[in-house]
Enzyme design. Structure first.
Site, short mmCIF file in Angstrom:
data_model
loop_
_atom_site.label_atom_id
_atom_site.label_comp_id
_atom_site.label_asym_id
_atom_site.label_seq_id
_atom_site.Cartn_x
_atom_site.Cartn_y
_atom_site.Cartn_z
N LEU A 177 0.85 -1.19 0.00
CA LEU A 177 0.00 0.00 0.00
C LEU A 177 0.88 1.24 0.00
CD1 LEU A 177 -2.62 1.56 0.20
CD2 LEU A 177 -2.65 1.11 2.67
N ASP A 178 0.91 1.92 -1.12
CA ASP A 178 1.74 3.11 -1.28
C ASP A 178 0.85 4.34 -1.08
OD1 ASP A 178 3.57 5.01 -1.90
OD2 ASP A 178 3.71 4.54 -4.03
#
Length: 297
Positions: A177-178
């Site tokens: 998850l960026d």
């Protein structure tokens, strides 16, 4: 005749205690005054002159050693509650054993003057200069590894198992998850995730991959062909340094993000292609979009 300088040994012991307390403070993130660490280190180093002044004092007693360390922690960090106190105490012991073991290991590795004692064990005198030089090196190495381990633990909280379904084939991978990934289709506002070649090889063989990469380069120049025009679309985006660029993407049949107690399913997503690997250690092959955790369906 061997000359022993008590003040040198005392100073060395004081510096070691002080650096261990500094590392303990750094690891536990416990706030304390700098002079408390100095006073605690001074108290801890008193064991050196006492051993010379009163040689019959039972300094090797394990009860006195434990009480000694209890007082050191109390002077350095005070007492708030039992849980915090024992956390600091255990961290202090852990740092002591880690750094002491590291010093012994390095000394044993490079020592060429070891000899057998009467008990049959290999022994050697560890020079004070070696401790003075080696101790800070081991200290900073230990702190670096522990900080890096904490960062890896923090990052792993953003790792998720991901399943991508496309062309009748399901591919499972690890996604990250960026929070900085805000890439969307400018026309439909559809969120875009990014995958690397490791994922694409499940759908394309080596020849198709070479053709895809060549077609992507032509697509960036505005040239369309049958290989890309019907399956892929071109997305404009702004890079980290502010430059404008383009990325080819495709729409999967289904995207599933597997969490601990919930499974997020999404069909309204685009997958951008990154030729090469996203990270060198192959810890993940997919960059997830934060918007995917806000909508499903």
């Amino acid at each position: 005749m061997v000359v022993v300088y008590v003040e040198v040994i005392w100073l060395l012991n004081f510096m070691i205690d002080w650096m261990i307390l500094l590392l303990t403070q750094s690891v536990t993130k416990h706030i304390t005054k700098w002079y408390r660490l100095v006073i605690a280190s001074l108290f801890g180093s008193l064991i050196v002159p006492i051993s010379f002044i009163a040689p019959t004092f039972p300094i090797d007693s394990w009860i006195l050693k434990i009480a000694h360390s209890f007082i050191i922690i109390w002077i350095a960090f005070g007492f708030q509650n039992v849980a915090i106190y024992f956390k600091l105490l255990c961290s202090f012991y852990f740092m002591t054993f880690s750094i002491g073991g590291g010093l012994f290991a390095i000394h044993f590795l490079f020592s060429t003057e070891a000899y057998l004692s009467r008990q049959g064990f290999a022994t050697d005198q560890i020079h004070g200069l070696f401790v003075l030089i080696g101790f800070p090196i081991i200290l900073f190495f230990t702190k670096y590894r522990m900080d890096k381990h904490k960062m890896q633990q923090f990052q792993h909280e953003f790792y998720y198992s991901v399943t991508i379904e496309w062309k009748g084939k399901q591919v499972e991978t690890t996604g990250y998850l960026d929070s900085g990934n805000h890439l969307v289709d400018p026309f439909t506002q559809t969120p875009v995730i990014i995958v690397d070649e490791t994922i694409l090889k499940h759908w394309f063989d080596e020849e198709d991959m070479m053709q895809l990469q060549a077609s992507a380069q032509n697509l960036m120049k505005g040239e369309m062909n049958d290989f890309t025009s019907t399956t892929f679309r071109i997305l404009p985006f702004q890079g980290v340094s502010g430059q404008h660029d383009f990325m080819i993407a495709f729409k999967p049949d289904l995207l599933e993000i597997h969490m601990k107690n919930v499974q997020l399913t999404n069909k309204k997503v685009l997958i951008g292609i990154q030729f090469g690997n996203l990270v060198a250690d192959n810890s993940y092959h997919c960059l997830l979009h934060p918007k995917l955790f806000q909508q499903t369906g």
